[in-house]
Design a protein around this motif. Structure first.
Motif, mmCIF file in Angstrom:
data_model
loop_
_atom_site.group_PDB
_atom_site.id
_atom_site.type_symbol
_atom_site.label_atom_id
_atom_site.label_comp_id
_atom_site.label_asym_id
_atom_site.label_seq_id
_atom_site.Cartn_x
_atom_site.Cartn_y
_atom_site.Cartn_z
ATOM 1 N N HIS A 193 28.286 -36.064 -43.602
ATOM 2 C CA HIS A 193 26.888 -36.458 -43.441
ATOM 3 C C HIS A 193 26.037 -35.561 -44.332
ATOM 4 C CE1 HIS A 193 28.078 -37.175 -38.908
ATOM 5 N NE2 HIS A 193 28.762 -37.949 -39.732
ATOM 6 N N MET A 194 24.851 -36.003 -44.625
ATOM 7 C CA MET A 194 23.907 -35.125 -45.303
ATOM 8 C C MET A 194 22.507 -35.402 -44.777
ATOM 9 S SD MET A 194 23.659 -36.777 -49.138
ATOM 10 C CE MET A 194 22.685 -35.417 -49.761
ATOM 11 N N ALA A 195 21.663 -34.409 -44.891
ATOM 12 C CA ALA A 195 20.254 -34.569 -44.554
ATOM 13 C C ALA A 195 19.441 -34.143 -45.767
ATOM 14 C CB ALA A 195 19.867 -33.732 -43.344
ATOM 15 N N ILE A 196 18.407 -34.897 -46.049
ATOM 16 C CA ILE A 196 17.438 -34.476 -47.055
ATOM 17 C C ILE A 196 16.199 -34.060 -46.276
ATOM 18 C CG2 ILE A 196 16.086 -35.134 -49.067
ATOM 19 C CD1 ILE A 196 18.242 -37.188 -49.727
ATOM 20 N N ASN A 197 15.989 -32.752 -46.195
ATOM 21 C CA ASN A 197 14.904 -32.193 -45.398
ATOM 22 C C ASN A 197 13.660 -31.984 -46.253
ATOM 23 O OD1 ASN A 197 16.574 -31.863 -43.080
ATOM 24 N ND2 ASN A 197 17.376 -29.961 -43.924
ATOM 25 N N TYR A 198 12.530 -32.409 -45.717
ATOM 26 C CA TYR A 198 11.261 -32.167 -46.394
ATOM 27 C C TYR A 198 10.352 -31.388 -45.454
ATOM 28 C CZ TYR A 198 6.831 -32.891 -48.796
ATOM 29 O OH TYR A 198 5.633 -32.676 -49.435
ATOM 30 N N TYR A 199 9.956 -30.186 -45.887
ATOM 31 C CA TYR A 199 9.078 -29.317 -45.112
ATOM 32 C C TYR A 199 7.726 -29.240 -45.822
ATOM 33 C CZ TYR A 199 13.652 -27.673 -43.352
ATOM 34 O OH TYR A 199 14.914 -27.591 -42.820
ATOM 35 N N PRO A 200 6.714 -29.973 -45.341
ATOM 36 C CA PRO A 200 5.406 -29.909 -45.993
ATOM 37 C C PRO A 200 4.772 -28.532 -45.810
ATOM 38 C CG PRO A 200 5.563 -31.790 -44.479
ATOM 39 C CD PRO A 200 6.717 -30.890 -44.196
ATOM 40 N N PRO A 201 3.795 -28.180 -46.645
ATOM 41 C CA PRO A 201 3.037 -26.950 -46.388
ATOM 42 C C PRO A 201 2.431 -26.992 -44.986
ATOM 43 C CG PRO A 201 2.509 -27.825 -48.560
ATOM 44 C CD PRO A 201 3.334 -28.871 -47.868
#
Length: 402
Positions: free
Chosen positions: A256-264
């Motif tokens: 599996h993979m996750a593409i994580n996006y952490y906004p400011p």
């Protein structure tokens, strides 16, 4: 006023969902502040008010954090604020690259293989985290997968939401935080979760926009799987097992993979990208951009991990801890956020197949080293992990031998 009382006040406030105007609670009573588009409840200790709850007056009905964070908010919504006793102390973090070993994989297939195997074994035994370089994934491919991941999260919300689901068992889904069905406080993260082995079973489910997404991410998945298999072979050898022991124990394998996006985040000291947790899988191979955020608990101290985009960060998961009978340990780690730069990280979770039966290797069990864990299927473990949620207690404790 002690932290326990403050936590109780915050918990009561969150449960009652009362909206109060700007107020400061002080030793002398309640003092109303000037009107503001943001609502506050705070505790004043001495002369310095410490925000306890902040709630943006703008609507928080959006499904995704990205669309809340782009509203130019100055305070985070209340459902992202951690209890006072469970907030990151961003000033109490060590910054030392020497704490996280860097292993050169260039000689893993050469005459110095034994030296590399030993280095991997020591890293697994002493900290559970290490970085690798010369892993065989081209820098251009890394740049491409980071770029197309960023492009996905920049798509219009209507396009992104085509992939949305809050069902953690769905094999392709866009979601937010960790598990919005069960958690009380959200984490400052949106993510795209993809199953990717066997690739042909899942790639047709993946987003078709951006147009190059499927091809670029597929190519990366194949390459990172090769790295995972090489590292698992080295781990087997370092434990004194046959080279293919771990691979065989994983059944037909899963990835599996996750593409994580952490906004400011306007108040990074009040929340997490992800709180402290251990990974449920076998090993995790993390690709990240140049923005720091990953921290590892080592010797009771949080250590910031270098954010070099061309190295992979490897960590031991719960299944390796079980297979090694506790010799290699899954380690607590967390993601923190910042107030200026978005961050992208792409962990690949290498896993057993759901029907694989996990148990300590027989050669690692004896009178002096009794089995620490009972046999279990990975499906059983994975269900328990998602129902339990992210927390500092290891899900492995449920599977300890009696």
């Amino acid at each position: 006023m002690n932290a326990e009382w403050e936590d109780k006040l915050q918990e009561d406030f969150m449960q009652n969902k009362k909206w109060l105007p700007d107020l400061w609670l002080s030793a002398g009573g309640i003092v109303s502040s000037s009107s503001s588009p943001t609502w506050h409840l705070a505790i004043s200790i001495g002369l310095s008010p410490v925000p306890l709850i902040t709630m943006a007056a703008s609507s928080t009905s959006e499904l995704l954090l990205t669309d809340i964070a782009t509203q130019d908010i100055t305070c985070i919504p209340s459902n992202y604020i951690r209890p006072i006793s469970d907030r990151p102390n961003l000033l109490d973090v060590e910054f030392s690259n020497a704490q996280i070993p860097l292993v050169d994989l260039q000689d893993l297939l050469g005459p110095d293989r034994s030296r590399v195997v030993e280095a991997i074994g020591l890293a697994c035994q002493n900290g559970g985290f290490f970085q690798v370089k010369n892993h065989g994934i081209p820098e251009a491919m890394i740049d491409d997968v980071l770029r197309v991941s960023k492009e996905f999260f920049q798509l219009p919300v209507s396009e992104r939401l085509k992939n949305y689901s809050d069902d953690p068992m769905k094999t392709t889904r866009l979601s937010t935080s960790f598990n919005v069905r069960t958690e009380k406080v959200r984490s400052w993260r949106d993510y795209l979760r993809l199953h990717c082995y066997p690739l042909e079973h899942f790639v047709h489910e993946w987003p078709s926009n951006p147009g190059t997404f499927r091809q670029i991410v597929s190519d990366y998945c194949k390459k990172v799987r090769d790295v995972a298999l090489q590292i698992l072979e080295a781990m087997s050898e370092s434990l004194g097992l046959e080279q293919n022991y771990i691979s065989k124990a994983l059944g037909s394998h899963a990835q599996h993979m996750a593409i994580n996006y952490y906004p400011p985040c306007p108040q990074p000291e009040l929340t997490y990208g992800l709180p402290a947790h251990k990974d449920p899988n076998v090993i995790t191979l993390l690709l990240q951009d140049d923005v720091p955020g990953l921290q590892v608990l080592k010797d009771a101290n949080w250590v910031a991990v270098d954010s070099s985009r061309y190295n992979l960060v490897i960590n031991v998961g719960d299944q390796i801890q079980a297979l090694s009978n506790g010799k290699y340990k899954s380690v607590l780690h967390r993601a923190v956020v910042n107030d200026s730069s978005p961050r992208i990280s792409i962990p690949t979770f290498y896993c057993p197949s759901p029907d694989a039966v996990i148990r300590p290797a027989e050669s690692l069990v004896g009178e002096e080293h009794p089995p620490l864990y009972r046999s279990f299927t990975y499906a059983e473990y994975y269900d328990k992990f998602w129902s339990q949620g992210l927390n500092s207690a290891s899900c492995l404790d449920v599977f300890r031998a009696r």
